[in-house]
Design a protein around this motif. Structure first.
Motif, PDB file in Angstrom:
ATOM      1  N   ARG A   1      12.490   6.346 -11.208  1.00 24.62           N
ATOM      2  CA  ARG A   1      13.874   6.044 -10.859  1.00 24.62           C
ATOM      3  C   ARG A   1      14.407   4.870 -11.658  1.00 24.62           C
ATOM      4  O   ARG A   1      15.586   4.822 -12.015  1.00 24.62           O
ATOM      5  CB  ARG A   1      13.953   5.757  -9.355  1.00 24.62           C
ATOM      6  CG  ARG A   1      15.383   5.734  -8.810  1.00 24.62           C
ATOM      7  CD  ARG A   1      15.396   5.555  -7.293  1.00 24.62           C
ATOM      8  NE  ARG A   1      14.737   6.662  -6.618  1.00 24.62           N
ATOM      9  CZ  ARG A   1      13.627   6.526  -5.883  1.00 24.62           C
ATOM     10  NH1 ARG A   1      13.086   5.335  -5.717  1.00 24.62           N
ATOM     11  NH2 ARG A   1      13.087   7.570  -5.292  1.00 24.62           N
ATOM     12  N   ALA A   2      13.524   3.949 -11.939  1.00 29.07           N
ATOM     13  CA  ALA A   2      13.939   2.769 -12.723  1.00 29.07           C
ATOM     14  C   ALA A   2      13.878   3.000 -14.224  1.00 29.07           C
ATOM     15  O   ALA A   2      14.185   2.101 -15.001  1.00 29.07           O
ATOM     16  CB  ALA A   2      13.053   1.576 -12.340  1.00 29.07           C
ATOM     17  N   GLY A   3      13.459   4.194 -14.621  1.00 27.01           N
ATOM     18  CA  GLY A   3      13.377   4.494 -16.057  1.00 27.01           C
ATOM     19  C   GLY A   3      12.188   3.871 -16.742  1.00 27.01           C
ATOM     20  O   GLY A   3      12.178   3.709 -17.960  1.00 27.01           O
ATOM     21  N   ARG A   4      11.156   3.489 -16.000  1.00 25.02           N
ATOM     22  CA  ARG A   4       9.963   2.874 -16.579  1.00 25.02           C
ATOM     23  C   ARG A   4       8.905   3.911 -16.967  1.00 25.02           C
ATOM     24  O   ARG A   4       7.906   3.562 -17.576  1.00 25.02           O
ATOM     25  CB  ARG A   4       9.345   1.885 -15.580  1.00 25.02           C
ATOM     26  CG  ARG A   4      10.297   0.809 -15.106  1.00 25.02           C
ATOM     27  CD  ARG A   4      10.599  -0.194 -16.207  1.00 25.02           C
ATOM     28  NE  ARG A   4      11.497  -1.233 -15.763  1.00 25.02           N
ATOM     29  CZ  ARG A   4      11.116  -2.343 -15.184  1.00 25.02           C
ATOM     30  NH1 ARG A   4       9.834  -2.553 -14.962  1.00 25.02           N
ATOM     31  NH2 ARG A   4      11.998  -3.244 -14.812  1.00 25.02           N
TER      32      ARG A   4
ATOM     33  N   GLU B   1       3.462   2.081  -0.035  1.00 28.78           N
ATOM     34  CA  GLU B   1       2.211   2.432   0.623  1.00 28.78           C
ATOM     35  C   GLU B   1       1.301   3.309  -0.218  1.00 28.78           C
ATOM     36  O   GLU B   1       0.082   3.267  -0.088  1.00 28.78           O
ATOM     37  CB  GLU B   1       2.515   3.133   1.952  1.00 28.78           C
ATOM     38  CG  GLU B   1       3.313   2.287   2.941  1.00 28.78           C
ATOM     39  CD  GLU B   1       2.557   1.043   3.364  1.00 28.78           C
ATOM     40  OE1 GLU B   1       1.301   1.053   3.336  1.00 28.78           O
ATOM     41  OE2 GLU B   1       3.219   0.034   3.714  1.00 28.78           O
ATOM     42  N   THR B   2       1.878   4.137  -1.102  1.00 32.68           N
ATOM     43  CA  THR B   2       1.059   5.099  -1.843  1.00 32.68           C
ATOM     44  C   THR B   2       1.398   5.077  -3.323  1.00 32.68           C
ATOM     45  O   THR B   2       2.483   4.618  -3.727  1.00 32.68           O
ATOM     46  CB  THR B   2       1.280   6.524  -1.315  1.00 32.68           C
ATOM     47  OG1 THR B   2       2.642   6.921  -1.585  1.00 32.68           O
ATOM     48  CG2 THR B   2       0.998   6.615   0.188  1.00 32.68           C
ATOM     49  N   VAL B   3       0.475   5.611  -4.128  1.00 30.92           N
ATOM     50  CA  VAL B   3       0.700   5.710  -5.573  1.00 30.92           C
ATOM     51  C   VAL B   3       1.863   6.642  -5.893  1.00 30.92           C
ATOM     52  O   VAL B   3       2.687   6.330  -6.772  1.00 30.92           O
ATOM     53  CB  VAL B   3      -0.589   6.170  -6.278  1.00 30.92           C
ATOM     54  CG1 VAL B   3      -0.323   6.451  -7.753  1.00 30.92           C
ATOM     55  CG2 VAL B   3      -1.679   5.109  -6.135  1.00 30.92           C
ATOM     56  N   PRO B   4       2.002   7.808  -5.240  1.00 30.40           N
ATOM     57  CA  PRO B   4       3.156   8.660  -5.527  1.00 30.40           C
ATOM     58  C   PRO B   4       4.497   7.944  -5.317  1.00 30.40           C
ATOM     59  O   PRO B   4       5.442   8.144  -6.089  1.00 30.40           O
ATOM     60  CB  PRO B   4       2.987   9.831  -4.543  1.00 30.40           C
ATOM     61  CG  PRO B   4       1.520   9.913  -4.342  1.00 30.40           C
ATOM     62  CD  PRO B   4       1.046   8.494  -4.349  1.00 30.40           C
ATOM     63  N   GLU B   5       4.574   7.095  -4.279  1.00 32.17           N
ATOM     64  CA  GLU B   5       5.799   6.336  -4.068  1.00 32.17           C
ATOM     65  C   GLU B   5       6.061   5.393  -5.243  1.00 32.17           C
ATOM     66  O   GLU B   5       7.199   5.231  -5.701  1.00 32.17           O
ATOM     67  CB  GLU B   5       5.691   5.526  -2.779  1.00 32.17           C
ATOM     68  CG  GLU B   5       5.813   6.325  -1.500  1.00 32.17           C
ATOM     69  CD  GLU B   5       5.772   5.425  -0.286  1.00 32.17           C
ATOM     70  OE1 GLU B   5       6.848   4.933   0.112  1.00 32.17           O
ATOM     71  OE2 GLU B   5       4.657   5.180   0.222  1.00 32.17           O
TER      72      GLU B   5
END
Length: 256
Positions: A252-255, A241-245
């Motif tokens: 978390r995915a290391g990207r 829903e949001t950019v922070p998410e």
């Protein structure tokens, strides 16, 4: 300028509209009962050869295919599209499956020495293996000039041809002395459709046939497929829903 003799290589491939499936044993793709057709890049090369003849720059177009008896169907299609002659280098199904660009290039080189064409036109690649190697190897074996990824071909006087080719930085123009090898890119032309009368006439034309042994070529396939697998199924996406998410997920995915 004398009219040219043009040799065009055509390959039988699984039709581009067919979804390719891997066989249960993982050794090859499923080809039995699957629609096949003329490789699209080879079709472009053939169209260019026919256009050269229609403009008076070529006097004969010879279509050549290497493979099992089923390739006769591909050569009939080439005749229907305008080739004057068709020749099959007959190879058994098992041997044909193991053929790689070096083998096909050696067979075409032997044919070129026998037929003595002024110009060899090939598709830049086949849509089944995407190797993009046969034309370059053929030119090296014959020690002929080459123009790859051709987007425009213009014969010139004094036994030469001007080729416009697509490169990473734009376009490059070459002037090649004949005989030469050219490979066709997508933007070279738009192939015609075969008319019904042409298809009917092509069915009655005689197909020439030879073998690797008759050409003095001993096939030594150097490529062995160990296994094939279909791409893994794509995982379903998730709406954020949001950019922070989004940023948190990327961290978390290391990207990030």
């Amino acid at each position: 300028m004398a009219a040219l003799r043009v040799l065009v290589g055509v390959k039988r491939v699984i039709d581009y509209a067919v979804k390719v499936r891997v066989r249960a044993d993982g050794a090859a793709v499923q080809s039995d009962g699957v629609k096949h057709g003329l490789n699209p890049f080879c079709e472009i090369a053939l169209e260019e050869a026919v256009r050269l003849r229609e403009r008076g720059a070529a006097r004969e177009v010879l279509a050549v295919s290497v493979g099992p008896p089923a390739c006769q169907e591909t050569l009939r299609a080439a005749l229907a599209l305008g080739a004057d002659r068709a020749l099959l280098v007959a190879v058994g199904p098992a041997a044909a499956a193991a053929l790689g660009p070096p083998d096909v290039a050696r067979l075409l080189a032997a044919l070129a020495r026998a037929e003595r064409p002024d110009l060899v036109l090939l598709g830049k690649q086949a849509i089944d293996d995407d190797c993009n190697q046969t034309g370059q190897m053929l030119a090296a074996l014959l020690d002929w000039p080459q123009g790859t990824f051709a987007s425009r071909v213009e014969p010139e006087g004094a036994g030469a041809v001007r080729v416009e080719r697509e490169v990473d930085g734009g376009r490059e123009t070459l002037r090649l002395r004949l005989p030469a090898v050219l490979t066709a890119d997508l933007r070279l032309n738009e192939p015609r459709y075969a008319t019904l009368p042409a298809i009917m006439k092509a069915k009655k034309k005689r197909l020439e046939e030879t073998t690797p042994a008759a050409l003095g070529v001993s096939l030594r396939p150097g490529l062995r497929v160990l296994a094939l697998a279909e791409p893994p199924a794509r995982q379903p996406g998730r709406r954020l829903e949001t950019v922070p998410e989004l940023l948190a997920e990327l961290r978390r995915a290391g990207r990030l």
